[in-house]
Structure formats: structure tokens, C-alpha cells
Design an enzyme around this catalytic site. Sequence first.
Site, mmCIF file in Angstrom:
data_model
loop_
_atom_site.group_PDB
_atom_site.id
_atom_site.type_symbol
_atom_site.label_atom_id
_atom_site.label_comp_id
_atom_site.label_asym_id
_atom_site.label_seq_id
_atom_site.Cartn_x
_atom_site.Cartn_y
_atom_site.Cartn_z
ATOM 1 N N GLU A 175 -3.152 -4.761 -2.935
ATOM 2 C CA GLU A 175 -3.544 -5.709 -3.933
ATOM 3 C C GLU A 175 -3.459 -5.175 -5.449
ATOM 4 O O GLU A 175 -3.212 -5.625 -6.323
ATOM 5 C CB GLU A 175 -4.992 -6.421 -3.598
ATOM 6 C CG GLU A 175 -4.958 -6.965 -2.374
ATOM 7 C CD GLU A 175 -5.106 -6.246 -1.195
ATOM 8 O OE1 GLU A 175 -4.989 -4.873 -0.807
ATOM 9 O OE2 GLU A 175 -6.093 -6.561 -0.161
ATOM 10 N N CYS B 225 -10.064 -5.256 0.622
ATOM 11 C CA CYS B 225 -11.111 -4.277 0.562
ATOM 12 C C CYS B 225 -12.079 -4.370 -0.620
ATOM 13 O O CYS B 225 -11.777 -5.250 -1.585
ATOM 14 C CB CYS B 225 -10.878 -2.904 0.882
ATOM 15 S SG CYS B 225 -10.077 -2.209 -0.801
ATOM 16 N N ASN C 101 0.918 -1.255 -0.063
ATOM 17 C CA ASN C 101 0.001 0.105 -0.132
ATOM 18 C C ASN C 101 0.983 1.221 -0.214
ATOM 19 O O ASN C 101 1.966 1.174 0.609
ATOM 20 C CB ASN C 101 -0.879 0.052 1.233
ATOM 21 C CG ASN C 101 -0.458 -0.292 2.377
ATOM 22 O OD1 ASN C 101 0.476 -1.091 2.559
ATOM 23 N ND2 ASN C 101 -1.137 0.480 3.423
ATOM 24 N N CYS D 9 -4.256 0.606 -2.535
ATOM 25 C CA CYS D 9 -3.951 -0.440 -1.515
ATOM 26 C C CYS D 9 -3.075 -1.477 -2.391
ATOM 27 O O CYS D 9 -2.652 -1.593 -3.482
ATOM 28 C CB CYS D 9 -5.350 -1.583 -1.781
ATOM 29 S SG CYS D 9 -6.549 -0.438 -0.916
ATOM 30 N N GLU E 76 0.378 5.090 0.784
ATOM 31 C CA GLU E 76 -0.506 6.319 1.164
ATOM 32 C C GLU E 76 -0.226 7.771 0.441
ATOM 33 O O GLU E 76 0.770 7.986 0.093
ATOM 34 C CB GLU E 76 -0.708 6.311 2.522
ATOM 35 C CG GLU E 76 -1.240 4.819 3.036
ATOM 36 C CD GLU E 76 -1.557 4.876 4.693
ATOM 37 O OE1 GLU E 76 -0.788 5.545 5.343
ATOM 38 O OE2 GLU E 76 -2.252 3.722 4.896
HETATM 39 N N1 THU Z 1 -5.230 -1.496 2.374
HETATM 40 C C1 THU Z 1 -4.586 -2.146 1.541
HETATM 41 O O1 THU Z 1 -3.643 -2.301 1.256
HETATM 42 N N2 THU Z 1 -5.598 -3.321 0.918
HETATM 43 C C2 THU Z 1 -6.725 -3.379 1.491
HETATM 44 O O2 THU Z 1 -7.206 -4.342 0.829
HETATM 45 C C3 THU Z 1 -7.553 -2.662 2.562
HETATM 46 C C4 THU Z 1 -6.658 -1.464 3.035
HETATM 47 C C5 THU Z 1 -4.459 -0.256 2.817
HETATM 48 C C6 THU Z 1 -5.113 0.926 2.355
HETATM 49 C C7 THU Z 1 -4.341 1.901 3.636
HETATM 50 O O3 THU Z 1 -3.086 2.397 3.370
HETATM 51 C C8 THU Z 1 -4.436 1.166 5.065
HETATM 52 O O4 THU Z 1 -4.584 -0.125 4.329
HETATM 53 C C9 THU Z 1 -5.436 1.364 5.757
HETATM 54 O O5 THU Z 1 -6.910 1.221 5.064
#
Ligand code: THU
Length: 137
Positions: A63, A94, A50, A61, A52
Site C-alpha cells: 500500500e 497494517c 511489498n 508494504c 522485503e
Molecule cells: N504487508 C503489506 O504489504 N501490506 C500490509 O498492509 C501488511 C503486510 C507485507 C509486509 C511483508 O512483506 C509481508 O506482508 C508480511 O508481513
Amino acid sequence: MINLRVSAESLEHAIEAAMNVRTNAYAPYSKFRVGAALVDADGGIHVGCNVENASYGLTNCAERAAVAAATAAGRRDIVLCVVVTDTPVAASPCGACRQVLSECNPAMDVLCTTPGRSDAWHRLDDLLPYAFGPDSL
Ligand code: THU
């Protein structure tokens, strides 16, 4: 029961790759680091973490980063997605990631796990039933 379509060796490589790439996550806001590894039909591994942003909604994210890496490598034939989170119980992808993974292969296997190997196996079409896909258009 999950019909595992990767060798035991590929599975272990993918878990290790997802664990390792998680340490590269850029998650200064949530502190929630995620690693993902996709296995293609020839056993190739494509990773993502991920990423940000100070403009929070621009976060990508793990994935979806892995899908971008696989696509850039010319591979869309994904048979397994491994997701690693540093949580007591494995977290599943998610909704947005389920949708993006589904366009590669709605029937792929998904292993959600943790550094302590709290494994949860799923099939993507159980996580995202009645998916909107190319055939919906
Ligand atoms: N996140 C992912 O990388 N994958 C997911 O399927 C759910 C959330 C990340 C996004 C964000 O950087 C952190 O997790 C918290 O939501």
C-alpha cells in the site's frame, strides 16, 4: 454500506491491477505477497507490491509502495485502495499503511480481496479512527 465513488469499470481494472502486481512482490522471507492498486479521482490506477529486505525492518508494504507511485505521478486524490492477499479471508492494511493512506484521503474506500474474491469493503476512517493528520499539527 460503502459509497463507491469509482465506476464499475475502474473497480474491475483496479482489482485486476492489484492481482497482477502482487505477482511482482519481492517477499522471499515471509512468502506473503501483497498487491495494492489505488484509484485516483479521474480513474487513474497506481500500483505497488511489498518489497522485503534481508534487513527485515526495511520492508516496504504494497500500500505504501502504491502511495509512492501515485505521488510520483502527481496524484494524491485517491478514492479507492484495493489490496490483494493470497489468503482464504482478505487481510486488511497494517497500521502503518492505514496512516500513510489516510494522508491521501482519510475517507477513501478500501477493498480487501483475494484471488478467489473474498471481498471485504471498508472505509479508511473506520479502519483508522481519530487519525493523526495534517490538521493535527
Ligand atoms: N504487508 C503489506 O504489504 N501490506 C500490509 O498492509 C501488511 C503486510 C507485507 C509486509 C511483508 O512483506 C509481508 O506482508 C508480511 O508481513
